[in-house]
Design a protein around this motif. Structure first.
Motif, short mmCIF file in Angstrom:
data_model
loop_
_atom_site.label_atom_id
_atom_site.label_comp_id
_atom_site.label_asym_id
_atom_site.label_seq_id
_atom_site.Cartn_x
_atom_site.Cartn_y
_atom_site.Cartn_z
N THR A 182 -8.59 -7.11 -18.54
CA THR A 182 -7.85 -7.42 -17.51
C THR A 182 -7.23 -6.38 -17.08
OG1 THR A 182 -7.67 -9.56 -18.09
CG2 THR A 182 -6.08 -9.17 -16.53
N VAL A 183 -7.04 -5.83 -16.00
CA VAL A 183 -6.40 -4.83 -15.54
C VAL A 183 -5.01 -4.97 -14.55
CG1 VAL A 183 -6.44 -2.22 -14.55
CG2 VAL A 183 -8.32 -3.20 -15.96
N VAL A 184 -4.00 -4.82 -14.68
CA VAL A 184 -2.81 -4.63 -13.69
C VAL A 184 -2.41 -3.10 -13.52
CG1 VAL A 184 -0.78 -5.47 -13.13
CG2 VAL A 184 -2.20 -7.02 -14.46
N LEU A 185 -2.49 -3.14 -12.25
CA LEU A 185 -2.18 -1.54 -11.47
C LEU A 185 -1.14 -1.80 -10.56
CD1 LEU A 185 -5.08 0.57 -10.67
CD2 LEU A 185 -2.93 0.83 -9.38
N SER A 186 -0.24 -0.92 -10.87
CA SER A 186 0.81 -0.94 -9.67
C SER A 186 0.84 0.27 -8.90
CB SER A 186 2.35 -1.12 -10.34
OG SER A 186 2.71 0.14 -10.90
N THR A 187 0.82 0.38 -7.65
CA THR A 187 1.16 1.47 -7.01
C THR A 187 1.43 1.49 -5.42
OG1 THR A 187 -0.86 3.16 -5.89
CG2 THR A 187 -1.58 0.76 -6.06
N HIS A 188 1.85 2.72 -4.83
CA HIS A 188 2.07 2.70 -3.44
C HIS A 188 1.00 3.22 -2.78
CE1 HIS A 188 6.23 1.46 -4.73
NE2 HIS A 188 6.48 2.61 -5.43
N LEU A 189 -0.05 3.82 -3.36
CA LEU A 189 -1.10 4.35 -2.68
C LEU A 189 -2.08 3.16 -2.36
CD1 LEU A 189 -2.20 7.81 -4.03
CD2 LEU A 189 -0.86 7.34 -2.12
N ILE A 190 -1.94 2.39 -1.34
CA ILE A 190 -2.49 1.14 -1.04
C ILE A 190 -3.83 1.39 -0.60
CG2 ILE A 190 -2.19 -1.17 0.09
CD1 ILE A 190 0.75 -0.70 -0.35
N GLU A 191 -3.99 2.04 0.72
CA GLU A 191 -5.10 2.24 1.07
C GLU A 191 -6.25 2.71 0.15
OE1 GLU A 191 -4.84 4.02 4.96
OE2 GLU A 191 -4.45 2.22 5.84
N GLU A 192 -5.77 3.52 -0.67
CA GLU A 192 -6.84 4.40 -1.54
C GLU A 192 -7.16 3.46 -2.73
OE1 GLU A 192 -5.92 8.28 -1.94
OE2 GLU A 192 -6.56 8.22 -3.93
N SER A 193 -6.38 2.45 -3.00
CA SER A 193 -6.74 1.57 -4.12
C SER A 193 -7.13 0.39 -3.78
CB SER A 193 -5.58 1.66 -5.16
OG SER A 193 -4.37 1.33 -4.56
N GLU A 194 -7.00 -0.18 -2.78
CA GLU A 194 -7.18 -1.51 -2.54
C GLU A 194 -8.60 -2.16 -2.75
OE1 GLU A 194 -6.55 -1.58 2.39
OE2 GLU A 194 -7.45 -3.47 1.33
N ALA A 195 -9.63 -1.25 -2.45
CA ALA A 195 -10.84 -1.68 -2.89
C ALA A 195 -11.34 -2.11 -4.22
CB ALA A 195 -11.97 -0.68 -2.19
N LEU A 196 -10.36 -1.45 -5.05
CA LEU A 196 -10.69 -1.66 -6.55
C LEU A 196 -10.02 -3.04 -6.97
CD1 LEU A 196 -8.57 1.28 -7.99
CD2 LEU A 196 -11.23 1.06 -7.57
N PHE A 197 -9.30 -3.77 -6.26
CA PHE A 197 -8.77 -5.08 -6.61
C PHE A 197 -9.48 -6.16 -6.40
CE2 PHE A 197 -4.72 -2.31 -5.19
CZ PHE A 197 -4.45 -1.92 -6.39
N ASP A 198 -9.47 -7.05 -7.18
CA ASP A 198 -10.05 -8.63 -6.80
C ASP A 198 -9.04 -9.66 -6.63
OD1 ASP A 198 -9.46 -9.26 -9.51
OD2 ASP A 198 -11.56 -8.87 -10.09
#
Lengths: 301, 121
Positions: A182-198
């Motif tokens: 389980t990974v919880v990732l906080s970020t402000h770079l949303i467009e770049e990271s959103e495809a990683l999230f389920d």
């Protein structure tokens, strides 16, 4: 699927200010969850409590069904590197890599070596002289090589160059598919990271604004844009989260899903409707409630 | 990376379908695994599986146990038929709408299509 994280009615105050205000949320086991929100929203406070480095003022936080604070068996299953992690003054990378396995039973030296190499982390420089990006890189090495059942990554991208960010995504996904966690990732770079999230959590002012699977976010809000009058007419009885007016043009982010009534209204009045992107959603939930026209102009910070 | 319209799993399914129509993946050959797609496109593995499964449900891909995902016989025809059905909505209607905004009469539109066709030939 059982939950890796269960938070019930949790608050945390520092003096008079409430960093977290009665939050309740769950994160399913095996998910890659994006923890999003503005600076000061409460993201790091949540992570600190989950990692047993802080305690709620009230309510409970459980990781794998147990409270993490001073709970050795749970803490050994959690990896958390703060965005401002401090290291002893004389420490260099090899010191960190030597001590890390003591805290991480699943430590994988090969993952660590591959990342240190890929990130070009300097081996001979004391860590206290590292740049922001190099500190982020070492935090990612610790986070991923730990292979901890719960991995908390707090702002892993700060100062990271574009090649390093791609390497991080690549290693995260490869290692995650081979060794699910389980990974919880906080970020402000949303467009770049959103495809990683389920899964996605949006926090604002210490409260949970959005908690859902990432393919459900499209139904949470939409943008309406066109001429000022037409947009105002179409969105008259809807909850406006954020609006932005330039001359005769207006764009408004509206909460809720698009329905047929709205579609036909939009066609009649010649305004464009588009689903809000995750980035627009986070910006909208982080915006203060719309005030009169003049004040909302600059609200899209 | 996917930044276009619609959920990522749909975009991934559309991309794989495009590659089947375009001949990148021939019928009865293997396509990369959902995991490979996830790493290659840097998307969540569950999202990639959802995209691949969408094509399985359509009968475009099928799973050979223990080996992987394969392109079904007739997949290309199936996809072509589906895309022909979408052609009117996706291309014809926007074309006619724009032509009407620009005051292009039907006769001129027809001759424009003929001209373009000759250029392509």
């Amino acid at each position: 699927m059982s939950n890796a994280i269960t938070i019930r009615s949790m608050s945390r105050s520092f003096g008079r200010s409430a960093a977290l205000d009665d939050i309740t949320l769950t994160v399913p086991e095996g998910s890659i969850c994006g923890l999003l929100g503005r600076n000061g929203a409460g993201k790091t406070t949540i992570m600190s409590i989950l990692a047993g480095q802080d305690r709620p003022s009230s309510g409970t936080a459980e990781v794998f069904g147990e409270r993490p604070f001073e709970n050795e068996s749970i803490l050994s299953r959690i990896s958390f590197v703060r965005d401002n992690q401090k290291y002893p003054d004389n420490y260099r990378v090899h010191h960190v890599l030597r001590i890390a396995p003591e805290f991480a039973p699943n430590w994988n030296a090969q993952v660590a070596a591959e990342l240190v190499d890929g990130f070009r982390i300097p081996l001979k420089t004391p860590i206290k002289k590292f740049s922001r990006g190099q500190l982020s890189a070492i935090a990612i090495v610790l986070g991923l090589a730990s292979r901890a059942p719960l991995t908390l990554l707090d702002e892993p991208y700060l100062g990271l160059d574009v090649t390093a960010r791609a390497l991080f995504h690549d290693m995260l996904l490869r290692d995650y598919t081979a060794h699910p966690r389980t990974v919880v990732l906080s970020t402000h770079l949303i467009e770049e990271s959103e495809a990683l999230f389920d899964h996605v959590l949006i926090i604002d002012r210490g409260q949970v604004r959005v908690a859902c699977a990432s393919d459900e976010t499209a139904d949470l809000a939409f943008t309406v844009s066109g001429s000022v009058d037409a947009v105002k007419l179409v969105t008259a009885d809807r909850a406006t989260l954020l609006s932005h007016t330039v001359g005769p043009l207006r764009s408004a982010t509206i909460s809720g899903a698009v329905d047929d009534d709205l579609r036909s209204l939009a066609r009649t009045h010649g305004v464009t409707i588009a689903p809000a992107t995750l980035q627009e959603l986070v910006a909208a939930f982080g915006a203060d409630t719309p005030r009169p026209e003049l004040l909302t102009k600059g609200a899209r910070a | 990376m996917f930044v276009g319209e619609g959920p990522i799993f749909q975009q991934l399914a559309a991309k794989i379908a495009d590659d089947i129509v375009g001949g990148t993946y021939a019928e009865e050959t293997a396509v990369p695994s959902a995991t490979d797609f996830a790493v290659f496109h840097q998307v969540n593995p569950a999202t990639a599986s959802k995209g691949v499964n969408m094509l399985v449900e359509l009968g475009v891909l099928y799973k050979k146990r223990g080996i992987g995902m394969f392109v079904a016989t007739g997949a290309r025809d199936l996809l072509l038929r589906q895309r022909r059905e979408e052609f009117r909505a996706q291309y014809m209607r926007p074309l006619l709408r724009e032509a009407s905004v620009l005051d292009i009469p039907a006769s001129e539109l027809h001759s424009m299509i003929d001209d373009e066709e000759q250029d392509l030939a």
